[in-house]
Design an enzyme around this catalytic site. Structure first.
Site, PDB file in Angstrom:
ATOM      1  N   ASP A   1      30.369  33.997  35.748  1.00 19.66           N
ATOM      2  CA  ASP A   1      29.449  34.852  34.988  1.00 19.66           C
ATOM      3  C   ASP A   1      28.073  34.202  34.861  1.00 19.66           C
ATOM      4  O   ASP A   1      27.906  32.995  35.071  1.00 19.66           O
ATOM      5  CB  ASP A   1      30.061  35.068  33.592  1.00 19.66           C
ATOM      6  CG  ASP A   1      29.651  36.383  32.951  1.00 19.66           C
ATOM      7  OD1 ASP A   1      28.670  36.990  33.421  1.00 19.66           O
ATOM      8  OD2 ASP A   1      30.304  36.788  31.963  1.00 19.66           O
TER       9      ASP A   1
ATOM     10  N   ASP B   1      29.215  45.901  32.720  1.00 20.09           N
ATOM     11  CA  ASP B   1      29.893  45.741  31.432  1.00 20.09           C
ATOM     12  C   ASP B   1      30.181  47.094  30.802  1.00 20.09           C
ATOM     13  O   ASP B   1      30.830  47.165  29.755  1.00 20.09           O
ATOM     14  CB  ASP B   1      29.021  44.916  30.481  1.00 20.09           C
ATOM     15  CG  ASP B   1      29.245  43.425  30.663  1.00 20.09           C
ATOM     16  OD1 ASP B   1      30.173  43.047  31.398  1.00 20.09           O
ATOM     17  OD2 ASP B   1      28.476  42.642  30.071  1.00 20.09           O
TER      18      ASP B   1
ATOM     19  N   LYS C   1      36.290  34.131  37.681  1.00 26.08           N
ATOM     20  CA  LYS C   1      35.203  35.078  37.393  1.00 26.08           C
ATOM     21  C   LYS C   1      33.994  34.240  36.995  1.00 26.08           C
ATOM     22  O   LYS C   1      34.007  33.564  35.968  1.00 26.08           O
ATOM     23  CB  LYS C   1      35.625  36.011  36.256  1.00 26.08           C
ATOM     24  CG  LYS C   1      34.535  36.963  35.798  1.00 26.08           C
ATOM     25  CD  LYS C   1      35.087  37.912  34.743  1.00 26.08           C
ATOM     26  CE  LYS C   1      34.015  38.779  34.125  1.00 26.08           C
ATOM     27  NZ  LYS C   1      34.539  39.575  33.009  1.00 26.08           N
TER      28      LYS C   1
END
Ligand code: DGJ
Length: 741
Positions: free
Chosen positions: A478, A548, A476
């Site tokens: 970010d 999010d 992942k």
């Protein structure tokens, strides 16, 4: 060949799927736009281009008062020579002048589609899938050559456009603005649709009338951003989800972009798409060239739904690459909302074990595993394991999780650097900054200077070591701040305004190298959720953490807006705890499950804390998802009801052969004494009989207006509709699976 050229009229006719795009060489010099719309059966437009004299519109050709660039529908307008509308190209020459006079030189039509140097773009696997036209335009005085590139896809209603600018003169040219494409539409009788948002509120669909002004959608944040998306659509006033004309434009770029719809005095709408000219300049030395990103144009008569399905098919099959493109995606558990930074080896192994029992397939270790990162104030840049938290090392954890029967994945944020990190202490000048100026922190971090090769190479090396150190099958990636103080000590003064684009080129190069080195790793991109959900990132990383915000009801509009352009298979979508951490709302585990099944299903909560009943429900959710995920991930999406009505939302997926479908309905706010309601389905085979099975616990509990299991024809389902069961309360959901008999 889907691109025709007629010598007599000098018209180019690009045929892409069910659309046609025509332009011509006017007066042997100028590229004039003629038509963009439904597929024309004839090679040319018989009626000539009309130009009329207009006051206050200057005439570059003194022998023709009717001709002005100010009123000519153009393919690539430039600054300074009689067109007062916004240009696609602006430059400054060494004598200080800024006029550009582009004239047609030559063109080439050939099968296939060339790759774009250093930039992500759609691709083909076989030359018959597309035809390309390149047109060279030249400013003879300065040796500035612009090559416009058009690719018409044979089986997609998509035209891909880009521009390559080269300096064939003898002096430096400062490019001020280089758009990927421009298009002058003959009227402005459209609504403009775009996808503005914010962190945890991404891609809210906005539809507004296109009035006579400049509508500018852009990002100046160094990333495509939560605040806007590199996409716009122009749709007719009567266009609905199911019917009507729509033109969509999507830019394959992840940095500062600008998309404009400029409506002029004669109601012509000019669309521009490309790198944002804001804080941009590019010094083009003699012999050098500049490649713009790719802009994708889709035309449909099948409403917003049709527009979305065109983009989905293209992105799913000819933008996303690698072995995961055509693969079902694993159901994952992510420890972020379960533990945040507070975890140890034992907790993670317990979470893994518990998740495995539920049917989860991939364990993702999120932020906080490296350096000495117990909060968000340190360690970005130091990509080695924190032995305080994981005393036996990352290899041990990854192997133990793998032994539990789960794949192992990990979170990284490679573009960032914490001032409290060994990397910063060793290389304080490796962040983007302007010497002697303040450096603004955001989430206590700075941005690494990816415009410099040595910085990218060092990070690539760290990531290579990390991914080789353990059986890591998922990453992942970010990015948790935007770029301010965008200066670089790696570039001279006259190149400082190149830094934001050079950053993107560095990032793309790094991603290209890393994904090629680790083809077995599934990459997911993330930027505080969906802050970089764009086609550029999808080229390297086939899925994105959508937001999010994990609240099921907020997700209805976030996922709906996202689905306007991006295929469902690219959207990460998780079931989290209640009360929800972002909005405090309480929804049932069933509703959370049905909403998360709209994309790539995952779980992001402490599964050890679920009750026995909830564990049973999660197990059934995952079993159901296993049965239907091929339809959700590879099928066609039909949005049946929009969440904007605040009352309910419904969507469905239909398999390519139309033999299977999955429909989901979410009741948002309850009404007393509600009408009896039916849902008209779409995309099915009229003649087919379907076994329709209704699912959902709420359905069992309350008055069953609908029958739970029934054989119904496709024709009835699409015309009469499907009876919606009465759901008593807010935030409840049910679903149907459909199977051809
Ligand atoms: C932002 C992401 O979107 C979250 O899912 C999580 O990974 C945090 N960053 C970790 O810092």
């Amino acid at each position: 060949m889907p691109i025709l050229y007629d010598e007599k009229t000098k018209q180019f006719h690009l045929q892409a799927g069910s659309s046609s795009y025509l332009f011509e060489i006017h007066k042997d010099a100028y590229l004039a736009h003629r038509y963009y719309g439904g597929r024309l059966s004839q090679p040319i437009i018989a009626q000539p281009l009309i130009t009329v004299a207009r006051s206050f519109s200057p005439n570059p050709d003194s022998s023709d008062d009717n001709f002005s660039l100010d009123t000519l529908p153009q393919e690539y307008p430039v600054y300074g020579t009689s067109d007062f509308r916004l240009p696609a190209l602006e430059a400054k020459f060494e004598d200080g002048s800024t006029l550009i006079e582009l004239r047609y030189q030559r063109h080439r039509i050939f099968p296939g589609k060339p790759a774009l140097r250093g930039l992500p773009a759609t691709y083909i696997e076989n030359e018959s899938e597309a035809t390309t036209l390149e047109v060279d335009l030249e400013d003879a005085l300065k040796g500035l050559v612009v090559t416009l590139c058009y690719t018409a896809f044979t089986n997609h209603s998509v035209i891909a456009r880009s521009a390559f600018v080269s300096n064939q003169g003898s002096e430096r040219i400062m490019l001020k603005r280089v758009h990927s494409a421009a298009m002058d539409l003959p009227d402005a009788d459209y609504d403009l649709i775009h996808l503005p948002g914010a962190h945890v509120r991404e891609r809210e669909l906005v539809r507004m009338p296109l009035d006579r002004s400049v509508h500018q959608l852009e990002s100046r944040r160094g990333a495509s951003s939560h605040q806007q998306n590199p996409f716009l659509a122009l749709v007719r006033k009567n266009t609905t989800e199911e019917f009507g004309e729509a033109i969509g434009v999507s830019l394959v770029y992840s940095g500062n972009f600008q998309m404009t719809a400029d409506v002029d005095q004669y109601d012509s709408a000019r669309v521009l798409a490309g790198i944002n000219p804001f804080d941009f300049e590019w010094a083009l030395e003699p012999g050098e060239g500049f490649q713009t990103p790719e802009a994708l144009f889709v035309y449909t008569k099948e409403g917003l739904g049709g527009l979305s399905r065109e983009f989905h098919r293209l992105f799913r099959t000819r933008l996303v690459r690698g072995k995961f493109r055509d693969k079902l995606r694993p159901v994952l558990i992510n420890n972020w909302e379960a533990t945040y930074f507070q975890f140890d080896q034992k907790t993670l192994l317990e979470l893994g074990k518990s998740a495995k029992e539920l049917g989860v397939e991939l364990f993702v270790l999120d932020d906080g595993w490296f350096g000495h990162r117990n909060d968000d104030r340190s360690s970005l840049g130091d990509w080695s394991v924190d032995l305080q938290k994981l005393p036996d090392g990352l290899g041990f954890l990854a192997n133990s999780i793998t032994d539990q029967g789960l794949q192992f994945g990990i979170w990284v944020e490679p573009e960032m650097i914490s001032p409290d990190s060994d990397l910063y202490r060793a290389h304080p000048d490796w962040c983007l900054h302007v010497p002697f100026r303040n450096q603004s922190l955001s989430r206590h971090q700075l941005v690494l200077d990816f415009s410099r090769d040595e910085v990218c190479d060092a990070i690539l090396h760290q990531l290579e070591k990390l991914l080789q150190s353990a059986p890591i099958r998922y990453v992942k990636w970010d990015m948790n701040r935007h770029i301010s103080e965008a200066g670089s000590v790696g570039w001279p003064a006259h190149r400082q305004r190149e830094v934001a684009h050079r950053y993107m080129l560095g990032l793309y190069r790094l991603l290209d190298q890393l994904t090629a080195m680790f083809p077995e790793v599934l990459f997911e991109s993330c930027s505080g959720g969906g802050g970089r959900f764009d086609p550029g990132m999808l080229y390297y990383m086939p899925q994105v953490w959508t937001s999010d915000n994990t609240d099921a009801i907020s997700r209805l509009s976030i996922q709906f807006g996202t689905s306007l352009v991006y295929p469902v298979i690219t959207m990460g979508s998780h079931v989290s705890a209640v009360p929800n951490h972002q909005v405090g709302r309480v929804t049932s585990i069933e509703t959370r499950g049905f909403v998360a099944m709209m994309g790539n299903l995952g779980y992001e909560l402490d599964v050890r804390k679920l009750s026995e009943e909830e564990r049973g429900m999660v197990q059934s959710q995952i079993n159901l998802y296993h049965e239907i995920r091929h339809i959700v991930l590879f099928g066609d999406l039909y949005r049946l009801r929009q969440p904007s009505n605040k009352r309910d939302t419904a969507w469905m997926y239909v398999s390519e052969n139309r033999e299977e479908a999955f429909v989901t309905y979410v009741k948002i706010l309850a009404e007393a004494n509600p009408p009896l309601d039916r849902l008209r389905l779409q995309g099915l085979d009229e003649k087919q009989q379907y076994q329709v099975t209704l699912m959902g616990d709420e359905v069992n509990r309350y008055i069953p207006i609908a029958t739970k299991d029934m054989e119904i024809s496709g024709s009835e389902l699409m015309n009469f509709g499907l009876l919606i069961p009465y759901l008593h309360g807010d935030f409840l959901a049910c679903a149907w699976s459909l199977k051809a008999k």
